[in-house]
Design an enzyme around this catalytic site. Structure first.
Site, short mmCIF file in Angstrom:
data_model
loop_
_atom_site.label_atom_id
_atom_site.label_comp_id
_atom_site.label_asym_id
_atom_site.label_seq_id
_atom_site.Cartn_x
_atom_site.Cartn_y
_atom_site.Cartn_z
N ASP A 158 -16.76 2.67 -1.44
CA ASP A 158 -18.05 2.00 -1.69
C ASP A 158 -18.75 1.62 -0.40
O ASP A 158 -19.58 0.70 -0.38
CB ASP A 158 -17.83 0.76 -2.56
N THR A 160 -10.69 1.27 2.12
CA THR A 160 -10.75 0.65 0.79
C THR A 160 -10.61 1.75 -0.25
O THR A 160 -11.08 2.86 -0.05
CB THR A 160 -12.08 -0.10 0.56
N ASP A 195 -16.54 -3.70 3.68
CA ASP A 195 -17.78 -4.36 4.01
C ASP A 195 -17.59 -5.78 4.58
O ASP A 195 -18.02 -6.11 5.69
CB ASP A 195 -18.55 -4.48 2.69
N ASP A 225 -12.11 1.88 -2.97
CA ASP A 225 -13.31 1.99 -3.80
C ASP A 225 -14.31 3.06 -3.36
O ASP A 225 -15.19 3.42 -4.11
CB ASP A 225 -14.02 0.64 -3.86
N GLY A 285 -8.78 -6.10 0.74
CA GLY A 285 -7.81 -5.41 -0.11
C GLY A 285 -7.12 -4.31 0.67
O GLY A 285 -7.76 -3.62 1.46
N ARG A 335 -15.90 -2.66 -9.38
CA ARG A 335 -16.79 -3.69 -9.89
C ARG A 335 -18.24 -3.27 -9.75
O ARG A 335 -19.01 -3.34 -10.68
CB ARG A 335 -16.55 -5.01 -9.14
N ARG A 337 -7.11 -13.06 2.95
CA ARG A 337 -8.49 -13.53 3.04
C ARG A 337 -8.46 -14.85 3.81
O ARG A 337 -7.52 -15.62 3.70
CB ARG A 337 -9.08 -13.72 1.64
#
Lengths: 319, 319, 319, 319
Positions: free
Chosen positions: A129, A125, A103, A127, A11, A171, A72
């Site tokens: 995360d 990213t 990741d 996120d 992303g 998510r 992707r």
């Protein structure tokens, strides 16, 4: 190290262009040739690679998205694809690659390194995360985008004296919801990391209502529930008029904030420095206000943890 | 005319506070007492009315929403409710009311006038769906909010090379979709006023794709289709990766633009001037760069028309 | 600790309201009465103190400036003024005060503590010039305001192919100039901490010009030179068309960013926690992603240092 | 008409790119070849002309400045320069030129037409100082930039309870000051078109101060006075603490608003339509919500007038 390449994968996030610029200019500053790989690993396999100059990244630091595009690639998950990618780099004399992404993108980088290419990961990213770094490139912009939306919705929520449920990205990781909820002054924040108690949520709504609160805003990470499901539940159990907004892809875009431009620039430059020092299979990150690095294997082993103190803080401030 | 009151009704819109400020300050400038009615017609019936001073509207011109709040009132649809509302005004010696809102709000104003209160309408709605005025207060801000979202989504659309469907407000009137779509450079714009041809939409997507377009953005007014239904249709028929974003309530809020602050200020002040001149049952509006007025009956008879030239322009520019 | 008060002092900064809200809500959450002191130490002496409730800080987290106002007080520099201030607090039964501001404000807090009041400092200033904390409340917003201005100026600089000198705040500390210059992609950044070499600045301009750069932006902290003096110098020595913009007070205002709202909230809450634990004469701060505290004496002894690595990074990326 | 060219000239303004896009895409839509002339009349003389395609203006509608660049050309003021320019166009088979700019740019267009080239003017300037059109491309964005700055300054003005003088662009025309001052809620607005009375300005300040106003903002067009001179005067005569901010070049840049993108698109497309209809020596404009056209000679004869009603409105609302 003679030649370096850079790609973005997964992303996109605001600030990726600052990171690309950091890689490109730091390379040229060190008299190293630098190449851009377009469309991530897909482009790597298809040899969509171009030499970049100083000017290639001019006037890009303030642009959202990634000028190298991203995609992707199923093919890169195969041994054959990885082999082809490494081969393409070697043909051009490129021996080091900076991979900007999350990741999954770093997993790809690891594969590439097994084919003799030095790799360096830059956490990009929205996120936030990724473990082993306090921040990822794009998170600050995304959080600001969300609070802008909350500010707008608060205007209309106040005018109509309503409850608003705002569904944000996340998510598995509740960082966007938690930070934006706190900074947006939300009444309740629901994130995947912690169970929530619907009765408590309703209690807070009622307490606020009884104290004369003109509106209530509930921020929910998509990993917990869709906004509309949550909204239906609240409507049913409380009888209060509840509206829902799903922020969606607006969270990915936009002019990057100063923070993300700075972080991207610093991380991109550091990734080049480390490659030049002969390092590989690492991720650069921000820790204690300094740019650090850590082995990719460690990144894969750990799991980003949400700061529980922040979660508690949210509860105490939104009473 | 001795005392004037002002209320906002229906959906809130950015710039309503500028209009309220215009009413309040122009009244005081003319040495007229001015009152705020809170929560629209609901508050009128419940006597939620307060005298306003110069300072009551200080530091409000840049705030979204409405400081007087708004609501829908079933009770005011009844003769008894209208009678009660008029009575409350008379008890305070108020003989003129400025109603800021849309079509439905003006219907309420007309009812009020039948009970001996002078009324003046100010068109305030994000939809720009009121005839007899080129613009309504809030439309410019809403349009800018939508193009900001489009700009953000374009960043990520470009990075991923995808199709994005953006659903915006507009049940019967396509003005937000049309203006924002044009200003946002959307590839296709679907509005309730004109039939659309799915084959044409798909053709444009394919043509763009073949010409190397990196992304496509389709703006659809909610009155035509939900974003997800349209997105599903496109996915099915074209096989292309399509994402959807529903902008929702963010479109209602936000700091008003210069245009909306100006328009609200001018219309609010003019409404007071007309009441002072003994006029009633009119709506003020913007026409040919001047503030004009028209009988409410005419507003009810006409229907806002979308400018077909703009629709055609959109097609020619997004090829 | 039974009652806590909060004041803002010195220059205002975006995020101060989040810090005030943090103090107020964390106090009430702990069943502690909390008071607002208006107009800083001036209001403290003049007993301009008011009990605050949950709602007092509702809808303030997104507002710039400080709802408690701020001012400079000559009187509080005197023993008598300090005595009076402490007396006013004691009369209300207040035994702890959170002081939001900069260096000078903390000196005032120390004085207050010598009269038997517990004090806790929260670093709030756009300059990020306070040691012992990585960030101060307001710096992130100010930096973003500056890069927005740089982005705007770049538009016109590119169109006209000109050199622009942008003067930003920072008398003794170059952090705003350094961060915003880096994040804005400036060609040269001049800050008070490091000598600059005019020949080098001119060389960079000429190199860029020869490479076909369409514009050049130079960011200078006010502590180094006024923008117009620098601009004159460059014009004289290079013969190139040079324009100047002085950003001035716009840097102080604006809706706080997510970062500043978060930082303010965390620091404000922590200040209350520490007072409740019986601590005094400390400043809370952000270090290593955690909220920490340090003795005020240490804050007074140290001096904020600009990160030399960032300065070097700027040079390597703007080649 | 076989081939059309487009150039931007004079000061750049946000929305010029939308106008260029309008010209380019409307031409291609009509199967007409279209060329971009870079750097205005300077580039015309130096044959800096390039054929444009659909994609040349992709992703430009939201960018500030002008992708064609602009400059001032002494050479084009000479007969020889004009002859050369026309010659360059004829060599490429170009028989019509759209000139986007202000008054001076249209004078150049007129000269060009005397050498056998059809010309069409598009009013593009932030000043809104061109007669025969209600609006110019860029004015709405500039006005919004100014009110954003006013909003920011109001935050700090309120916190410190000070008077702020804000100097905005406008040498001969007060439209930016008037609109932004009104929309920004300024206490006084000084523009070149009307004499101001310093005593009245001071009276308003004092009245506001006595009524408890927390701050005062005075907007002054550069054509009336520099901000610092005015500030000095007020300080001297009132003894009140007065700060000054000069907005400068930030007013020229920035992402164009929906309004300016729309206006630019409509005007650019209309200019092409008129050239195709065989028209020349005209300026397109916005009047009564329609795109109109008028002879350039008429534009030169008239003088933009500031709306006196707006000026009066400002006085009545800022009491």
């Amino acid at each position: 190290m003679i030649k370096i390449a850079v790609l973005t994968s997964g992303g996109d996030s605001p600030g990726m262009n600052a990171a690309i610029r950091g890689v490109v200019r730091r390379s040229i500053y060190n008299d190293i040739d630098v190449y851009g790989i377009y469309h991530g690993y897909h482009g790597l396999i298809n040899n969509d690679i171009e030499k970049l100059e100083m000017g290639s990244v001019g006037d890009t630091i303030h642009r959202g998205g990634t000028i190298l595009h991203t995609s992707r690639s199923e093919e890169f998950r195969t041994e054959k694809g990885q082999e082809q990618g490494a081969q393409n780099l070697k043909s051009l004399g490129i021996d080091g690659v900076v991979v900007i992404g999350g990741d999954g993108s770093f997993k790809g980088a690891e594969k590439l390194s097994q084919h003799g290419i030095s790799v360096m990961g830059v956490p990009g990213t929205i996120d936030n995360d990724i473990p082993c770094t306090e921040m990822t490139v794009g998170f600050d912009t995304a959080t600001n985008t969300v609070i802008e939306a909350i500010d707008r919705i608060r205007d209309t929520a106040t005018s109509h004296e309503r409850i608003f449920v705002i569904e944000v990205m996340g998510r598995d990781c509740g960082n966007i919801a938690l930070w934006a909820g706190l900074a947006g002054g939300a009444e309740s924040i629901l994130i995947p990391e912690f169970e929530y108690d619907m009765d408590e949520v309703l209690d807070r709504l009622k307490q606020g209502y009884n104290r004369g609160k003109k509106h209530s805003i509930i921020v929910v990470a998509e990993g917990v529930s869709t906004g509309s499901e949550l909204s239906e539940q609240i409507k049913e159990k409380s009888g209060l008029d509840t509206k829902v907004t799903v922020l969606g892809h607006v969270q990915r875009g936009g002019t990057p904030t100063a923070y993300d431009r700075m972080l991207g620039s610093r991380l991109g430059a550091k990734a080049v420095d480390l490659l030049l020092e002969g390092e590989s299979n690492k991720m650069v990150g921000l820790n204690n206000n300094k740019i650090t690095s850590v082995d990719l294997t460690e990144v894969f082993l750990e799991k980003e943890k949400v700061d529980y103190d922040l979660y508690e803080l949210g509860k105490s401030l939104s009473i």
